[in-house]
Design an enzyme around this catalytic site. Structure first.
Site, PDB file in Angstrom:
ATOM      1  N   ASP A  58     -10.622  32.205  -2.401  1.00 22.10           N
ATOM      2  CA  ASP A  58     -11.774  31.799  -3.211  1.00 22.10           C
ATOM      3  C   ASP A  58     -11.253  31.468  -4.611  1.00 22.10           C
ATOM      4  O   ASP A  58     -10.794  32.363  -5.335  1.00 22.10           O
ATOM      5  CB  ASP A  58     -12.765  32.984  -3.245  1.00 22.10           C
ATOM      6  N   TYR A 147     -26.098  23.210  -9.208  1.00 22.19           N
ATOM      7  CA  TYR A 147     -25.048  22.219  -8.947  1.00 22.19           C
ATOM      8  C   TYR A 147     -24.869  21.285 -10.150  1.00 22.19           C
ATOM      9  O   TYR A 147     -23.787  21.207 -10.728  1.00 22.19           O
ATOM     10  CB  TYR A 147     -25.435  21.431  -7.702  1.00 22.19           C
ATOM     11  N   THR A 177     -21.065  10.019  -0.537  1.00 19.28           N
ATOM     12  CA  THR A 177     -19.953   9.617   0.327  1.00 19.28           C
ATOM     13  C   THR A 177     -20.235  10.128   1.731  1.00 19.28           C
ATOM     14  O   THR A 177     -20.828  11.201   1.893  1.00 19.28           O
ATOM     15  CB  THR A 177     -18.648  10.211  -0.238  1.00 19.28           C
TER      16      THR A 177
HETATM   17  P1  NAD Z   1     -17.715  20.092   1.500  1.00 20.80           P
HETATM   18  O1  NAD Z   1     -18.735  21.169   1.426  1.00 20.80           O
HETATM   19  O2  NAD Z   1     -17.448  19.465   2.826  1.00 20.80           O
HETATM   20  O3  NAD Z   1     -16.326  20.577   0.922  1.00 20.80           O
HETATM   21  C1  NAD Z   1     -16.210  21.513  -0.107  1.00 20.80           C
HETATM   22  C2  NAD Z   1     -15.071  22.461   0.242  1.00 20.80           C
HETATM   23  O4  NAD Z   1     -14.901  23.400  -0.827  1.00 20.80           O
HETATM   24  C3  NAD Z   1     -15.368  23.284   1.512  1.00 20.80           C
HETATM   25  O5  NAD Z   1     -14.266  23.247   2.374  1.00 20.80           O
HETATM   26  C4  NAD Z   1     -15.604  24.699   0.980  1.00 20.80           C
HETATM   27  O6  NAD Z   1     -15.276  25.702   1.916  1.00 20.80           O
HETATM   28  C5  NAD Z   1     -14.713  24.696  -0.259  1.00 20.80           C
HETATM   29  N1  NAD Z   1     -15.107  25.699  -1.249  1.00 20.80           N
HETATM   30  C6  NAD Z   1     -16.343  25.924  -1.768  1.00 20.80           C
HETATM   31  N2  NAD Z   1     -16.295  26.934  -2.647  1.00 20.80           N
HETATM   32  C7  NAD Z   1     -15.008  27.365  -2.693  1.00 20.80           C
HETATM   33  C8  NAD Z   1     -14.334  28.375  -3.416  1.00 20.80           C
HETATM   34  N3  NAD Z   1     -14.987  29.183  -4.265  1.00 20.80           N
HETATM   35  N4  NAD Z   1     -13.001  28.553  -3.218  1.00 20.80           N
HETATM   36  C9  NAD Z   1     -12.328  27.740  -2.362  1.00 20.80           C
HETATM   37  N5  NAD Z   1     -12.917  26.755  -1.657  1.00 20.80           N
HETATM   38  C10 NAD Z   1     -14.247  26.573  -1.823  1.00 20.80           C
HETATM   39  O7  NAD Z   1     -18.170  18.981   0.434  1.00 20.80           O
HETATM   40  P2  NAD Z   1     -17.576  17.536   0.137  1.00 20.80           P
HETATM   41  O8  NAD Z   1     -18.640  16.561   0.416  1.00 20.80           O
HETATM   42  O9  NAD Z   1     -16.250  17.366   0.784  1.00 20.80           O
HETATM   43  O10 NAD Z   1     -17.406  17.612  -1.442  1.00 20.80           O
HETATM   44  C11 NAD Z   1     -16.133  17.837  -2.034  1.00 20.80           C
HETATM   45  C12 NAD Z   1     -16.239  17.729  -3.545  1.00 20.80           C
HETATM   46  O11 NAD Z   1     -16.715  16.439  -3.913  1.00 20.80           O
HETATM   47  C13 NAD Z   1     -17.204  18.737  -4.175  1.00 20.80           C
HETATM   48  O12 NAD Z   1     -16.660  19.198  -5.393  1.00 20.80           O
HETATM   49  C14 NAD Z   1     -18.443  17.929  -4.428  1.00 20.80           C
HETATM   50  O13 NAD Z   1     -19.182  18.444  -5.518  1.00 20.80           O
HETATM   51  C15 NAD Z   1     -17.867  16.550  -4.720  1.00 20.80           C
HETATM   52  N6  NAD Z   1     -18.835  15.484  -4.420  1.00 20.80           N
HETATM   53  C16 NAD Z   1     -19.096  15.119  -3.130  1.00 20.80           C
HETATM   54  C17 NAD Z   1     -20.016  14.114  -2.862  1.00 20.80           C
HETATM   55  C18 NAD Z   1     -20.318  13.636  -1.458  1.00 20.80           C
HETATM   56  O14 NAD Z   1     -21.156  12.742  -1.292  1.00 20.80           O
HETATM   57  N7  NAD Z   1     -19.670  14.117  -0.437  1.00 20.80           N
HETATM   58  C19 NAD Z   1     -20.714  13.503  -3.915  1.00 20.80           C
HETATM   59  C20 NAD Z   1     -20.442  13.946  -5.214  1.00 20.80           C
HETATM   60  C21 NAD Z   1     -19.492  14.923  -5.445  1.00 20.80           C
END
Ligand code: NAD
Ligand code: UDP
Length: 311
Positions: A58, A147, A177
């Site tokens: 974490d 968030y 995305t």
């Molecule tokens: P996701 O939930 O699939 O991936 C996030 C990952 O972070 C997960 O594997 C989770 O287990 C890990 N995680 C969360 N808290 C944690 C912690 N305290 N320690 C270690 N690992 C931790 O989401 P995603 O869509 O892949 O998003 C990835 C990043 O991109 C995020 O920061 C998100 O805010 C950003 N983002 C994504 C989108 C989108 O459309 N997918 C849009 C804007 C921003």
């Protein structure tokens, strides 16, 4: 980018796992994830690679590493509204303490640091399309605030570290995305619609479906993130696909492309759901020479193919 030691936090998540896979072609990658919203299966195929290391941890707690780290992609954070509203404190912790810990690691290891920020820093925007110069319209106490506000805090912290300690930083404001490896139950529009349509269940459109989003396919996003990291742009940059569509249109396209018998049903619009969202990507085009290539139909087809094996 080649022959670098790269740390990817959140590397077992949707975007992070695709990023690990791409970076691993020419670099060594350490993936750190606590598996809160991610899944080990996303990186299972990389486990045998001697240049890949997975650490379950974490990042809201400090992380000690022996290795030299050239680059840190800080992707860890719940991202789906359903996930972050289930995990509001964890979300605030990872974007505050997690970012703080990873910045301290960058300081110690002299690494370049990239923050995965979000279009949500613009809130329910009053400027359209959104440029990086727009300050946003965010409800600080609404259901999305854990968030939005923690990502805004993270951006400010990253820039404070850069100013105070000279850390080399990048900030990607990621817009919606989609693609393979989204969790089918993560609650976001694309996985919900595709899963529902494939199961011939009702496709749930929230509100009247007139709200808009602009969807970027995962391979384009990964390319954008890597280009931004490789650039010298130290201010926030929007990464997203500017092709805007309304949510009802998305539901209809999914239904058509899956040949589904599902009916489209309308459900209550969640509070503070942004009405319109579309990135202005002029900065990315000019300064990192990036723009998305994959049209929605093409990306959706690949996504549906992947979900067909999952549901
Ligand atoms: P996701 O939930 O699939 O991936 C996030 C990952 O972070 C997960 O594997 C989770 O287990 C890990 N995680 C969360 N808290 C944690 C912690 N305290 N320690 C270690 N690992 C931790 O989401 P995603 O869509 O892949 O998003 C990835 C990043 O991109 C995020 O920061 C998100 O805010 C950003 N983002 C994504 C989108 C989108 O459309 N997918 C849009 C804007 C921003
Ligand atoms: N949405 C919907 N039905 C669903 C899931 C989402 O109509 O089953 C809507 C949601 O209200 C929002 C849009 O689709 O207007 C995009 O939602 P998502 O959760 O994918 O991303 P975000 O709201 O963070 O942009």
């Amino acid at each position: 980018m080649r022959d670098k030691n790269i740390l990817v936090t959140g590397g077992a998540g949707f975007i992070g796992s695709h990023l690990c896979e791409e970076l691993l072609k020419e670099n060594r990658v350490i993936c750190v994830d606590n598996l809160s919203t991610g899944d080990c299966r996303n990186v299972e195929h990389l486990m045998g690679n001697k240049n890949f290391k997975f650490i379950e941890h974490d990042v809201s707690k400090p992380l000690e590493l022996r290795e030299k780290i050239d680059l840190i992609f800080h992707m860890a954070s719940p991202a789906s509204p359903v996930d972050y509203q289930k995990l509001p404190i964890e979300t605030m912790m990872v974007n505050s303490f997690g970012t703080y810990n990873m910045l301290n690691l960058a300081k110690k290891k002299k690494s370049r640091f990239l923050l995965a920020s979000t279009s949500e820093v613009y809130g329910d925007p009053e400027e359209h399309p959104q440029k990086e110069s727009y300050w946003g319209h965010v409800n600080p106490t609404g259901p999305r605030s854990c968030y939005d506000e923690s990502k805004r805090f993270a951006e400010a912290l990253v820039l404070s570290y850069s100013k105070t300690y000279g850390i080399d930083v990048r900030i990607a404001r990621i817009f919606n995305t989609y693609g393979p490896r989204m969790r089918k139950n993560d609650g976001r529009a694309v996985p919900n619609f595709v899963t529902q349509a494939l199961n011939n269940e009702p496709v749930t459109v929230y509100g009247d479906g007139k709200q808009t989003r602009s969807f970027c396919y995962i391979s384009d996003m990964v390319e954008g993130l890597i280009k931004l990291m490789g650039s010298d742009v130290k201010v926030p940059v929007n990464l997203g696909n500017p092709s805007e569509m309304n949510i009802l249109e998305v539901a209809e396209r999914v239904k058509k492309m899956t040949n589904s018998d599902s009916e489209i049903v309308f459900r209550d619009l969640p509070k503070d759901d942004p009405v319109r969202r579309k990135p202005n990507i002029e900065k990315a085009k000019k300064e990192i020479v990036w723009e998305p290539k994959i049209m929605f139909e093409e990306g959706l087809e690949k996504t549906i193919e992947w979900f067909e094996k999952e549901v």
